[in-house]
Motif scaffolding. Structure first.
Motif, mmCIF file in Angstrom:
data_model
loop_
_atom_site.group_PDB
_atom_site.id
_atom_site.type_symbol
_atom_site.label_atom_id
_atom_site.label_comp_id
_atom_site.label_asym_id
_atom_site.label_seq_id
_atom_site.Cartn_x
_atom_site.Cartn_y
_atom_site.Cartn_z
ATOM 1 N N ARG A 222 34.829 46.979 39.818
ATOM 2 C CA ARG A 222 34.622 46.719 38.391
ATOM 3 C C ARG A 222 35.996 46.675 37.725
ATOM 4 O O ARG A 222 36.910 47.386 38.145
ATOM 5 C CB ARG A 222 33.774 47.829 37.771
ATOM 6 N N PRO A 223 36.138 45.832 36.673
ATOM 7 C CA PRO A 223 37.462 45.657 36.059
ATOM 8 C C PRO A 223 38.105 46.967 35.609
ATOM 9 O O PRO A 223 39.308 47.146 35.749
ATOM 10 C CB PRO A 223 37.189 44.742 34.871
ATOM 11 N N ASN B 269 36.957 40.165 39.955
ATOM 12 C CA ASN B 269 36.313 39.225 39.042
ATOM 13 C C ASN B 269 35.635 38.070 39.764
ATOM 14 O O ASN B 269 34.540 37.664 39.407
ATOM 15 C CB ASN B 269 37.332 38.676 38.039
ATOM 16 N N GLN B 270 36.322 37.520 40.762
ATOM 17 C CA GLN B 270 35.736 36.354 41.436
ATOM 18 C C GLN B 270 35.099 36.713 42.767
ATOM 19 O O GLN B 270 34.602 35.834 43.467
ATOM 20 C CB GLN B 270 36.827 35.299 41.659
ATOM 21 N N GLU C 169 42.526 41.425 40.965
ATOM 22 C CA GLU C 169 41.638 40.776 39.992
ATOM 23 C C GLU C 169 40.739 39.743 40.652
ATOM 24 O O GLU C 169 39.571 39.613 40.307
ATOM 25 C CB GLU C 169 42.472 40.148 38.866
#
Lengths: 617, 228
Positions: free
Chosen positions: A501-502, A547-548, A543
């Motif tokens: 999670r970010p 995210n991706q 990231e």
């Protein structure tokens, strides 16, 4: 051999010993270090000795079995002097040719020469090999001249001359001042000024003091200490004796890990030989200085490389660190003042005493003097032990000495300083090897490990690997190290498995700082480096994972999918038979398919396919 | 004769007996430093790291545990800087995430300002503070229990896992154990672990004078040295 009872007797002994060796016209130097032994050097040496005695050359040709030369990848290796001819990848079958052609007739055997992987050309002599040429081998170069099991070969080359100089010309304060002026700093990882450590220990109250040599080298892939202790034990002992003379110690310990059997053996032989010659024991060389060394074997715990844990282990207790609010130079082994230095630090001492502080300080940068041995590994063409002057840019080490990436891919990063060090990207390769410069960039010189990584390396996975190592080696005494590293690993595992999670990036940074600031010993304090340095320079990879749900390097199994390229597949069926999970189906001579549900992503199909038809999506 | 030194803790000049630890001196003078593994009559381990302080020396500040740091003449100590508070908060968060099923640990979390836990809860029975091991070794000289294993596997156990004869079941280990004090609402069931935080009002008085001991009830929970 006569026992030298006076300082002058040692010089006489040296002259006598060098006179004994004049009947040898040629010298065959074989590396007998652990690396070359593993590649089979001992059988090569036996074979060469056999042929030599059959040919009646054994009285004229000296076969010298030395410690590690540093170019382990090419082992077993051999150097013939005079001529400086360098042969590598030897087998016992080559023995006949070596003796008959090269030793007797002076012919060079083309097939045994070293091929430079960068230019692809054969290199005739050792001095011309690019790997060696770009180095500054102050300590390592002695290894190939010395038989570690013979004190004579060390004495012939001027061994124990620094000790006699210190004994006759220098009072303890002068020795300490010389070391201080040289700017020598601890080579084990901390980089603490050695002279200051000695001075503090000298000034500490107490009659009983100790010196310890830390040979509990545990970084994955690093072996500079092993190489020195295995290849040139007397050099290390001489350094320890000078240190003991300076601080006023009568007893020294070499703490060497038990996974280094050859180093233990050579060190024990060396102690025995030094005792027989009166270089260890009561009244060394007829002086008032008495000193002895004991070899202690460590149990293989990484944390025992930390000074207080090492001392606890030496005392027979559990190898756990204790708080160092009072330094070990005052309250060390058995609560007595103790000077603990790394193998490489001790090995630097004799040459500083012999050649003077200014000679040593002439190499290096403002804050970091002398040379440093690095263990160059990973995805480079040449791997092995490298010694360069402090201040040499990383680029020189990776590209000039290492020859660049080994598989045509681009170099992406270098990890310096072992598991507690950090990863530096290519655009930082102009940084010099200097304690402060690397620390500022978020890594460290450490003990000198250097792992080169190419584009096929996932930096999140690298951080995960080092955290797993540190978690495994943490002693578990203090909360930040035990729980903190565990949680960092938990978070990074989440990220690599696609559950990241970010907000976990911020948490990771926060946690890494806490672990680094509050841990009890250096193991925990430096555990932040692998995380923070990868976050600093390769944040985009984190990231991408979060995210991706994508691993840019295609390493993290949870984020890749194996597929078969229908254009390249010719339906040979090798992958179908190799797949242990039965995930591949397809008829003979028809395009095969991987079932993503059944596929366990082991990668066996990819390595088995000869047509490069298995691809990672 | 007792010798004294003068040191500065959070700006206050404090006269202390030579040989005392900074933590003991601070607590005696009413300066609140949260701690877990420290017990006044036992040796100090420096394991929980909650009692960290900044030791300012030669213009540089070094973070160290106050339980293992002995007082020295002219020493400058800061116990309640923003940095220390943040680090302490993070350590308390690690502890409460590991072992939420104890009032002592929950109280420490409240005292250190933990408002949320960013890690998945575990339900560990032991935080390895080592109070039990030290009381058994140092007070009763029994050594019936000790630390076994390394890192993640580290645990407190009898020699070879069997209770020896020389364990007299005196119960000192249980008495000192922070994990034997259950949360007020009873033990949390697996899967229902949470941050309690009901005692936050206890620290409201301290907010007006940060770092000062306000004799909060929380200290009783984790056996603060001030109550011993």
């Amino acid at each position: 051999m006569p026992r030298p009872d006076h300082i002058n007797d040692l010089e006489d002994l040296r002259m006598q010993l060098s006179a004994e060796h004049t009947h040898f016209t040629k010298t065959l130097t074989f590396c007998g270090g652990t690396g070359c032994q593993a590649s089979g050097s001992l059988s090569v040496i036996d074979a060469v000795k056999d042929v030599l005695s059959k040919e009646g050359l054994d009285k004229r040709v000296l076969v010298r079995v030395t410690g590690c030369h540093g170019f382990c990848e090419q082992g077993p290796i051999m150097v013939l002097e005079p001529g400086n001819i360098f042969y590598c990848h030897l087998t016992p079958d080559d023995a006949h040719d070596i003796v008959i052609k090269t030793v007797s007739k002076g012919e060079v055997i083309e097939r045994l020469l070293y091929t430079d992987p960068v230019s692809g050309t054969k290199v005739g002599t050792e001095a011309e090999i690019p790997f060696y040429r770009a180095q500054d081998r102050q300590l390592l170069s002695q290894n190939r001249l010395i038989d570690p099991c013979s004190i004579e070969s060390y004495i012939v080359l001027g061994g124990y001359r620094s000790l006699t100089k210190a004994l006759t010309e220098m009072p303890p304060v002068a020795i300490i001042e010389e070391i201080k002026a040289s700017g020598l700093r601890g080579r084990g990882g901390g980089g603490f000024p050695t002279g200051r450590k000695w001075a503090d220990c000298w000034a500490a109250p107490g009659d009983e003091k100790y010196v310890i040599c830390n040979a509990d080298e545990g970084d994955p892939g690093a072996y500079m200490d092993r190489c020195l202790l295995e290849g040139n034990p007397h050099l290390v002992f001489e350094g320890m004796m000078i240190g003991a003379l300076a601080i006023g110690a009568r007893q020294g310990y070499v703490y060497v890990r038990k996974e280094y059997p050859l180093a233990v053996k050579h060190a024990r032989v060396a102690v025995q030989q030094a005792r027989e010659l009166g270089l260890l024991g009561e009244h060394i060389l007829g002086s008032t200085f008495s000193f002895d060394i004991e070899i202690a074997r460590g149990g293989g715990a990484f944390v025992c490389g930390e000074s207080t844990a090492l001392m606890a282990s030496l005392e027979g207790k559990v190898g756990e660190p204790r708080p160092k609010d009072v330094h070990t130079v005052v309250d060390g082994l058995w609560h007595k003042p103790t000077t603990l230095n790394n193998v490489e630090t001790w090995a630097n001492v004799p040459s500083i005493i012999m050649n003077g502080a200014s000679w040593f300080a002439s190499k290096g940068t403002k804050g970091s003097k002398g040379t440093k041995i690095l263990a160059l590994t990973g995805r480079v063409k040449n791997t092995g032990l490298v010694e360069v002057a402090m201040g040499t840019p990383l680029r020189t080490v990776v590209f000039d000495i290492g020859g660049g990436a080994d598989n045509g891919r681009a170099v992406k990063a270098v990890q310096t300083g072992g598991p507690s060090g950090g990863c530096l990207p290519v655009d930082k390769f102009d940084l010099p090897i200097d304690f402060e410069a690397l620390a500022e960039a978020g890594s460290m010189v450490g003990s000198g490990g250097m792992v080169v990584m190419d584009e096929g390396t996932c930096m999140v996975d690298v951080a995960k690997y080092f955290l797993a190592f540190l978690q495994d080696e943490s002693c578990g005494k203090c909360v930040p190290c035990r729980l903190g590293i565990d949680r960092m690993l938990e978070i990074i595992s989440d990220i690599t498995e696609g559950h990241g999670r970010p907000e976990q990036i911020t948490l990771l940074e926060d946690l890494a700082e806490t672990v680094g600031e509050t841990s009890l010993c250096a193991l925990g304090k430096s555990a932040r480096n692998p995380v923070l340095s990868t976050l600093r320079y390769f944040r985009d990879e984190y990231e991408a994972h979060i995210n991706q749900k994508r691993c840019p390097a295609g390493v993290c199994k949870a984020m890749v999918e194996y597929a078969i390229d229908p254009e390249k597949c010719n339906g040979c069926g090798v992958c179908r038979r190799a797949c242990p999970h039965g995930a591949i189906s397809g008829k003979k001579k028809q395009v095969h398919v991987i079932d993503p549900e059944t596929c366990r992503k082991c990668g066996i199909c990819q390595s088995e396919c000869k047509f490069e038809a298995v691809v990672i999506k | 004769m007792q010798q004294f030194v003068t040191l500065t803790i959070d700006g206050a000049h404090v006269r202390a007996v030579k040989g005392a630890s900074v933590l003991d001196v601070a607590i005696e003078f009413g300066i609140c430093i949260p701690h877990l593994c420290h017990v006044p009559y036992l040796s100090d381990l420096g394991a929980c790291r909650l009692c960290i302080v900044e030791h300012v020396h030669d213009g540089r500040s070094k973070i160290t545990t106050s339980c293992t740091l002995l007082v020295q003449e002219g020493m400058v100590i800061r116990t309640n800087t923003e940095k220390i508070r943040k680090l302490r908060h993070n350590i308390a968060e690690l502890l409460v995430a590991q072992a939420p099923n104890s009032r002592a640990i929950q109280d420490i979390a409240v005292l250190c300002g933990v408002k949320e836990v960013r890690y998945p809860f575990r339900n560990s029975d032991c935080v390895l503070c080592g109070r039990c091991v030290r009381v058994c070794t140092e007070i009763w000289k029994a050594q019936a229990i000790g630390f076994v294993g390394r890192g993640k596997e580290r645990r407190v156990d009898f020699p070879f896992g069997v209770r020896p004869d020389f364990c007299k079941q005196c119960g000192s280990c249980v008495m000192l154990c922070p994990m034997t004090i259950t949360p007020c609402e009873g033990p949390m069931k697996p899967g229902e672990e949470h941050l309690c935080g009901k005692c936050e009002s206890q620290v409201s008085a301290a907010q007006t004078m940060p770092g000062a001991c306000v004799w909060c009830e929380l200290g009783k929970g984790f056996q603060c040295a001030r109550y011993v």
